[in-house]
Design an enzyme around this catalytic site. Structure first.
Site: not given
Ligand code: IPE
Ligand code: IPE
Ligand code: MG
Length: 232
Positions: A13, A61
């Site tokens: 994340d 997602n």
């Molecule tokens: C969790 O990250 C899912 C993945 C890392 C694939 P998100 O960024 O989607 O999670 P939330 O929305 O902060 O809970």
């Molecule tokens: C994790 O990084 C990757 C996926 C969930 C696909 P994010 O895209 O959630 O990055 P932040 O949380 O917005 O910084």
């Molecule tokens: Mg995220």
């Protein structure tokens, strides 16, 4: 060496925030995040971790802006092509788990090819959780079990029996779950399988999480006392 976890799982994340902090597009953070996967996989293989799993894309997602979803799917496709030699040269097995019905035919075909060609590799297994959610997994397992078993057999199911219907059947539950970027939640990840997993949270954003940070998490795991509800 029995303090080396058999299965390490990562909620990757913070890619978007990493990019934003540099004035870049979110997708640049995802690109850089692939480098972190490679680094952690290398460390896992070197240190004797048999399973490394990463949460690459959740069922939720799919609700992101369409252009980001498309960019992420293209990145998966490209990374699988680029990393073929990494898997073959380093004896790595590649597995994708999730709701594959939602992926495109071309992506599914590429996944099948890579899974087949690496199926006999034995050093470390890299599992990509793609279009995955823990609730989806438990629900599909319940439906599969109900369809296959008689009502009597279904009633007699134990937790161990039930886990054979999960998409992770045959894979040991994660010993250690790492989440980067300072978020302290499960985000619908391995809800059943994480029953006794050790959690490791760090503020580091995923693109900055490389070998030293991975090894720091392994060191922390080695200091944990796992009791499974018993008295020691
Ligand atoms: C969790 O990250 C899912 C993945 C890392 C694939 P998100 O960024 O989607 O999670 P939330 O929305 O902060 O809970
Ligand atoms: C994790 O990084 C990757 C996926 C969930 C696909 P994010 O895209 O959630 O990055 P932040 O949380 O917005 O910084
Ligand atoms: Mg995220």
């Amino acid at each position: 060496m029995d303090r080396i976890p058999q299965h390490v799982s990562i909620i990757m994340d913070g890619n978007g925030r990493w990019a934003k902090a540099r004035g870049l597009e979110r997708v640049q953070g995802h690109f850089e995040g692939v480098e972190s996967v490679r680094a952690c996989l290398e460390a896992a293989a070197e240190d004797g971790v048999k399973y490394l799993s990463v949460y690459a894309f959740s069922e939720e997602n799919w609700n992101r802006p369409q252009d980001e979803v498309i960019a992420l799917m293209e990145l998966m496709m490209r990374s699988m092509k680029n990393e073929l030699h990494t898997f073959l040269d380093n004896n790595i097995r590649f597995v994708v788990l999730g709701n594959r019905a939602r992926l495109s035919d071309t992506l599914n075909a590429a996944i099948d090819d890579l899974m087949n060609v690496t199926a006999g590799n034995t050093r470390t297994t890299l599992i990509l959780f793609l279009s995955y959610s823990g609730q989806w997994d438990i629900l599909q397992a319940a439906k599969k079990a109900a369809a296959e078993l008689s009502p009597e057999e279904f009633q007699a199911l134990s937790a161990d029996d039930f886990s054979k219907y999960l998409i992770t059947a045959g894979i040991p539950d994660p010993d250690l779950l790492i989440r980067t970027s300072g978020e302290l939640r499960m985000s619908n990840y391995l809800l059943w399988q994480g029953a006794y997993t050790e959690f490791y949270f760090t503020d580091i954003l995923w693109p900055d999480f490389r070998k030293p940070q991975f090894r720091e998490a392994l060191a922390e795991y080695a200091r944990r006392d796992r009791r499974y509800g018993k008295v020691k």
